[in-house]
Motif scaffolding. Structure first.
Motif, PDB file in Angstrom:
ATOM      1  N   VAL A  10     -14.210 -21.547 -27.022  1.00  0.00           N
ATOM      2  CA  VAL A  10     -15.137 -22.256 -26.137  1.00  0.00           C
ATOM      3  C   VAL A  10     -15.562 -23.594 -26.734  1.00  0.00           C
ATOM      4  O   VAL A  10     -15.616 -24.610 -26.049  1.00  0.00           O
ATOM      5  N   GLN A  54      -2.568 -20.609 -26.561  1.00  0.00           N
ATOM      6  CA  GLN A  54      -3.443 -19.683 -25.844  1.00  0.00           C
ATOM      7  C   GLN A  54      -4.684 -19.348 -26.685  1.00  0.00           C
ATOM      8  O   GLN A  54      -5.804 -19.260 -26.161  1.00  0.00           O
ATOM      9  N   GLU A  55      -4.477 -19.164 -27.985  1.00  0.00           N
ATOM     10  CA  GLU A  55      -5.608 -18.875 -28.876  1.00  0.00           C
ATOM     11  C   GLU A  55      -6.565 -20.055 -28.937  1.00  0.00           C
ATOM     12  O   GLU A  55      -7.788 -19.881 -28.919  1.00  0.00           O
ATOM     13  N   ASP A 104      -6.967 -22.366 -26.606  1.00  0.00           N
ATOM     14  CA  ASP A 104      -7.625 -22.523 -25.305  1.00  0.00           C
ATOM     15  C   ASP A 104      -8.771 -21.528 -25.128  1.00  0.00           C
ATOM     16  O   ASP A 104      -9.709 -21.786 -24.362  1.00  0.00           O
ATOM     17  N   ALA A 105      -8.681 -20.405 -25.826  1.00  0.00           N
ATOM     18  CA  ALA A 105      -9.714 -19.372 -25.688  1.00  0.00           C
ATOM     19  C   ALA A 105     -10.990 -19.710 -26.453  1.00  0.00           C
ATOM     20  O   ALA A 105     -12.018 -19.058 -26.267  1.00  0.00           O
TER      21      ALA A 105
END
Length: 311
Positions: free
Chosen positions: A63, A57-58, A60-61
């Motif tokens: 950019v 999740q980190e 994927d965040a």
């Protein structure tokens, strides 16, 4: 931070392939910042370790993964540069940046002759010439990082500030100071073809133990610097003066008649290597100004010759 097309950058930004494709960009950046391929590889490994230590999740965040990797690698390099100054104080003899061969001559020292991963090869241009790296090494860590990121890899000062931990205005001043150091220390180098001819003449005079010919090729104020990494037979201090350098090399040829000298590209410039029984034991880089050799850098430290070792 935005993505930048520095040496070896392919611009891909999709999934795992994008992360892997950044490796060469990071190697190119770290080598220019550290002057050591071994340390550059360690920095890149540490950078990827930090990436994969994050949760999916980190990751994927983020950019721009390429920009994130560059920021982390730059910060790790800054820490390495800061600690390197203390390590250099205990280094035996002179410290010279690790020399690199032409990509077509790159090896790993493996007996099976398999070459290095292309992603680990450094793009050779003016920013990795030995003369350039030596000047970079005299800078403060912050100056070096700010200059290389901005002037070589074209990052904005706002982006550089995120890595160096200073304001954009301060980073601009750091890069300007570094630029003055380079301008003040560099003379107009001879064209590459002319350099190659002079290095070839030096090789032939060295092999012939022709002191007069060697003196004619060397600037009277030339300097010879050797990095032996503690080898007992290595010079611990620079040799000053063209005649003194000529006599040293002529004497070296007499003491080591079994050495084979070969013309090679060293950090993108004409240079020489010395081999013993087919194994590279020394690499020589040259600075040529006004048709005279002004500096010779000789690297004998075995730890810095892995890309040159053929067996």
């Amino acid at each position: 931070m935005t993505d930048h097309a520095g040496p070896g950058h392919d611009g891909s930004d999709a999934g795992l392939s994008a992360i892997i494709s950044e490796r060469r960009q990071l190697i190119n950046l770290a080598y220019r910042l550290l002057g050591s391929l071994a340390e550059a590889e360690d920095v890149v490994q540490e950078t990827y370790a930090r990436w994969y230590a994050m949760s999916p999740q980190e990751r994927d965040a983020i950019v721009s993964p390429g920009a994130w990797l560059t920021k982390v690698a730059g910060r790790v390099c800054l820490n390495v540069l800061s600690s390197a100054r203390a390590r250099r104080e205990t280094y035996v003899g002179e410290w010279i940046p690790e020399p690199l061969p032409d990509p077509t001559e790159w090896t790993t020292g493996r007996p099976d002759g398999i070459g290095a991963d292309p992603a680990d090869r450094v793009t050779l241009d003016e920013s990795v010439s030995m003369a350039f790296l030596v000047v970079l090494d005299a800078m403060t860590p912050a100056e070096r990082v700010a200059f290389v990121l901005h002037d070589v890899f074209r990052y904005s000062f706002a982006e550089v500030a995120e890595i160096v931990g200073r304001t954009p205005a301060a980073c601009r001043q750091l890069a300007s100071s570094a630029r003055r150091r380079i301008r003040d220390s560099r003379a107009a180098a001879a064209p590459a073809s002319r350099q190659a001819g002079i290095v070839r003449d030096f090789k032939q005079a060295w092999e012939a133990q022709d002191i007069n010919a060697l003196i004619g090729l060397l600037d009277p104020g030339a300097t010879g610097i050797a990095d032996g990494g503690g080898l007992a037979s290595a010079l611990l201090r620079p040799i000053e003066g063209g005649e003194q350098i000529a006599r040293y090399f002529a004497g070296l040829a007499a003491r080591a008649p079994s050495l084979t000298l070969l013309e090679r590209t060293v950090n993108g410039q004409p240079g020489l290597i010395a081999q013993q029984d087919g194994v590279t034991v020394s690499v020589f880089a040259f600075e040529v100004v006004d048709d005279r050799i002004t500096r010779i850098w000789a690297v004998r430290n075995p730890d810095k010759l892995h890309p040159w070792t053929t067996g």
